[in-house]
Write an enzyme that holds these catalytic residues in place. Sequence first.
Site, PDB file in Angstrom:
ATOM      1  N   SER A   1       0.908   5.658  -4.928  1.00 49.01           N
ATOM      2  CA  SER A   1       0.133   6.414  -3.946  1.00 49.01           C
ATOM      3  C   SER A   1      -1.343   6.170  -4.185  1.00 49.01           C
ATOM      4  O   SER A   1      -1.753   5.659  -5.237  1.00 49.01           O
ATOM      5  CB  SER A   1       0.442   7.915  -4.072  1.00 49.01           C
ATOM      6  OG  SER A   1      -0.440   8.692  -3.281  1.00 49.01           O
TER       7      SER A   1
ATOM      8  N   CYS B   1       4.149   2.814  -0.597  1.00 51.08           N
ATOM      9  CA  CYS B   1       5.090   3.750  -1.211  1.00 51.08           C
ATOM     10  C   CYS B   1       6.552   3.384  -0.974  1.00 51.08           C
ATOM     11  O   CYS B   1       7.375   3.478  -1.896  1.00 51.08           O
ATOM     12  CB  CYS B   1       4.805   5.178  -0.742  1.00 51.08           C
ATOM     13  SG  CYS B   1       4.877   5.412   1.054  1.00 51.08           S
TER      14      CYS B   1
ATOM     15  N   HIS C   1       4.873  10.279   3.119  1.00 49.61           N
ATOM     16  CA  HIS C   1       4.885   9.648   1.799  1.00 49.61           C
ATOM     17  C   HIS C   1       6.308   9.705   1.259  1.00 49.61           C
ATOM     18  O   HIS C   1       7.097  10.581   1.647  1.00 49.61           O
ATOM     19  CB  HIS C   1       3.918  10.394   0.868  1.00 49.61           C
ATOM     20  CG  HIS C   1       3.836   9.836  -0.525  1.00 49.61           C
ATOM     21  ND1 HIS C   1       3.662   8.493  -0.784  1.00 49.61           N
ATOM     22  CD2 HIS C   1       3.922  10.447  -1.740  1.00 49.61           C
ATOM     23  CE1 HIS C   1       3.615   8.311  -2.094  1.00 49.61           C
ATOM     24  NE2 HIS C   1       3.783   9.468  -2.688  1.00 49.61           N
TER      25      HIS C   1
END
Length: 307
Positions: free
Chosen positions: A163, A111, A146
């Site tokens: 993702s 990410c 994330h």
Amino acid sequence: PFFVNRGGLPVDEPTWERMWRHVGRIHPEGDRVAQRIRGAADLPKIPIPSVPVFQPTTPIPERLEAVQRYIRELQYNHTGTQFFEIKKSRPLTGLMDLAKEMTKEALPIKCLEAVILGIYLTNNMTTLDRFPISFKTHFSGNYFRHIVLGVNFGGRYGALGISRREELMYKAPVFRTLSELIFDFEEAYRRCWHTLKKVKLGHCVSHDPHSVEQIEWKRSILDLDKLTREDFRKELERHARDMRLKIGKGTGPPSPTKDRKKDVSSPQRGQASPHRRNSRGDRRPSGEKKPADSKAMPDLNGYQIRV
């Protein structure tokens, strides 16, 4: 399969060496496996994703879809090995050089790498505002992090990224407010049985690929355990307002090299000239003079805020 040279193109030796060392460390016959792969002549050629190229008339939403498609084609890195070392404290120009390396090697990414790549591929979209959005969630006794690249075009918010979950990466720029975008991510996390704990929002990233300023990764840190729902929404809109005000004053500071040229005062002005005194004051935030107690590099983010 991730270690196969895509399309038979050469890959920089340092990256490959890191991968081979990792194989030798975690595989019972790692060295032998690495040598067998290196010496194989009949490996299938893996297609290399093409970096998107746009016509001047291509609408921004279509460009964003093409950028996201390219990021997706690189695939998510499930190997456990970080192919590209990303230091958030590096200046933007260094991160853009790393993004160029990503496009050349075409290896799977995670990410944070997708965010850097998204910035690189949207640098020529000057009407598009980009800013990092980080999430911290809780699931089954563990915390997960994330990050995506938030975008704003024409007053509508969206996101680019990668993702393991389809709903936690790309968001088309259709959300009217920043809070609507974040709430959509929160709902996506809820469907994955994750509880959103914190959101970190950065400021807009410069479109100058040669800028030596650093990306401001966490201008606003919002702890959902300490905020009511309404306060959370207000803080998100406050951050969006701060970004609009910053954009209204300019897209960010130029590189210090350019700034120094502008700050050179005319030698014909006297020392007591008010204009000269103002020029000195203007020079101070540029990063050339740092406070006496500062031990680190100049705070270019601070300059960005004061301007």
